[in-house]
Design an enzyme around this catalytic site. Sequence first.
Site, PDB file in Angstrom:
ATOM      1  N   ALA A 133     -93.411 -17.493  -1.910  1.00 48.65           N
ATOM      2  CA  ALA A 133     -93.242 -17.494  -3.695  1.00 48.65           C
ATOM      3  C   ALA A 133     -91.723 -16.595  -3.511  1.00 48.65           C
ATOM      4  O   ALA A 133     -91.211 -15.724  -2.591  1.00 48.65           O
ATOM      5  CB  ALA A 133     -93.962 -16.138  -4.579  1.00 48.65           C
ATOM      6  N   ALA A 181     -96.407 -14.263 -15.141  1.00 46.45           N
ATOM      7  CA  ALA A 181     -95.752 -13.308 -14.987  1.00 46.45           C
ATOM      8  C   ALA A 181     -96.175 -11.599 -15.524  1.00 46.45           C
ATOM      9  O   ALA A 181     -95.887 -10.673 -15.429  1.00 46.45           O
ATOM     10  CB  ALA A 181     -94.144 -13.628 -15.896  1.00 46.45           C
ATOM     11  N   GLU A 245     -77.869  -6.666  -9.046  1.00 44.50           N
ATOM     12  CA  GLU A 245     -78.272  -7.230  -7.840  1.00 44.50           C
ATOM     13  C   GLU A 245     -77.244  -8.178  -7.995  1.00 44.50           C
ATOM     14  O   GLU A 245     -76.544  -8.494  -6.728  1.00 44.50           O
ATOM     15  CB  GLU A 245     -80.061  -7.430  -8.053  1.00 44.50           C
ATOM     16  CG  GLU A 245     -80.099  -7.981  -6.119  1.00 44.50           C
ATOM     17  CD  GLU A 245     -80.846  -9.054  -6.358  1.00 44.50           C
ATOM     18  OE1 GLU A 245     -81.740  -9.325  -4.747  1.00 44.50           O
ATOM     19  OE2 GLU A 245     -82.146  -8.501  -7.290  1.00 44.50           O
ATOM     20  N   GLY A 342     -60.035 -22.901  15.284  1.00 46.51           N
ATOM     21  CA  GLY A 342     -60.505 -24.179  15.988  1.00 46.51           C
ATOM     22  C   GLY A 342     -61.123 -24.047  16.637  1.00 46.51           C
ATOM     23  O   GLY A 342     -62.285 -23.059  17.013  1.00 46.51           O
ATOM     24  N   GLY A 366     -81.101 -13.186  -3.280  1.00 47.94           N
ATOM     25  CA  GLY A 366     -80.622 -13.142  -4.855  1.00 47.94           C
ATOM     26  C   GLY A 366     -80.657 -14.068  -6.324  1.00 47.94           C
ATOM     27  O   GLY A 366     -80.642 -13.796  -7.181  1.00 47.94           O
ATOM     28  N   GLU A 370     -78.638 -22.635  -6.639  1.00 44.66           N
ATOM     29  CA  GLU A 370     -79.223 -23.419  -7.682  1.00 44.66           C
ATOM     30  C   GLU A 370     -80.287 -22.902  -8.966  1.00 44.66           C
ATOM     31  O   GLU A 370     -80.047 -23.457 -10.357  1.00 44.66           O
ATOM     32  CB  GLU A 370     -80.183 -24.782  -7.096  1.00 44.66           C
ATOM     33  CG  GLU A 370     -80.186 -25.000  -5.741  1.00 44.66           C
ATOM     34  CD  GLU A 370     -79.232 -25.459  -4.206  1.00 44.66           C
ATOM     35  OE1 GLU A 370     -78.392 -25.356  -3.566  1.00 44.66           O
ATOM     36  OE2 GLU A 370     -79.800 -23.867  -4.021  1.00 44.66           O
TER      37      GLU A 370
END
Length: 380
Positions: A133, A181, A245, A342, A366, A370
């Site tokens: 998770a 949740a 955050e 370089g 955090g 996506e």
Amino acid sequence: MLSTGHRTAFTESHDLFRDQVRRFFEREFVPHLDRWEEQGIVDRDMWTKCGEAGLLCPTVPEEYGGLGLDFGYNAVIDEELGYIGSSAGITLHSDIVADYIVAYGTEEQKRHWLPRMISGETPTAIAMTEPGAGSDLQGVRTQAVKDGEDYVINGSKTYITNGQHADLVIVVAKTDPAQGARGTSLILVESEREGFARGRNLDKIGLHGQDTSELFFNDLRVPRSNLLGAEGMGFAYLMNQLPQERLSIACSAQAVAQRAFDEAVKFTKERKAFGRTVFEFQNTKFSLADLQAKLQVGWAHLDWAIRRHLAGELTAAEASAAKLWHTELQWEACDVSLQLHGGAGYMNEYLIARLWRDARVTRIFGGTNEIMKEVVSRAI
């Protein structure tokens, strides 16, 4: 050093504080950065030194031993820490854990823990991520089962910042798995409790100076008074606190992007090739000009976001967009700047190599970028 003359989010008091922070970091951090990278963890006394200097938890109210300042002071610390190239976990301690305890802790919890966090006596962590998770916090499997006046915690966490040093951990656990949740709670766990175990200090691509660990809970028993806030409200609390955050990450990312650019300018103006400095080549000038323009936009946007947050108006979508944009800029600035070095850019003796390595993870932690796009899209 960071130029602050054009900033619009800060007052003269913030600027004076920044001078103190900058001098402290130059004295107490910069000389040790390479050693901390090699040993994979900062010295334990870093925490108490930061506490003595007033750099920990500046927003904590005065009645709990804090300075009672606004988030702008946290932002100053975040920026200056990022600019010197340090990955020390004081941002998580001050910007995230402290706010959870201030917002949701009982009076007893606040009076016991906050002074110890401010002094650096008690480094902290928050244990969200598990092997199965990450960004999907609803998938947490660690459980805290009621047994009389206690919770018994079983499970494991991974990728936990400050995991080796933390003496107090906010553990995200399911107190009622059937509720999804709504069955998620936050529980304070002291590291000295039986059943608490630290795993290895994880071997990462970057952030070598930051201890990042696995944590294990095996029939770990804590009193129900260690519950942070209300039972079953953990997921809601996490969602409430994520904007700050993500803004903190954006502050650090923008400062690192600026440092990468500054390193590239310095190197290309000193390094010669084909009879002239590398800076004089059109490709170099155009690459740097492109970054300069994006940095200019970035600082203006960051100040806008900080002002919005100070006014209590920054939305979850706006904070997610800030995290998305500034970490993408950080990666671009570090990658382009390394290219302009370089072969030297691939050598660890140059700061740009560390900045580049450390930048890769900011698009992941955090909440992955996506997920940031998902959050932003929901507000369209």
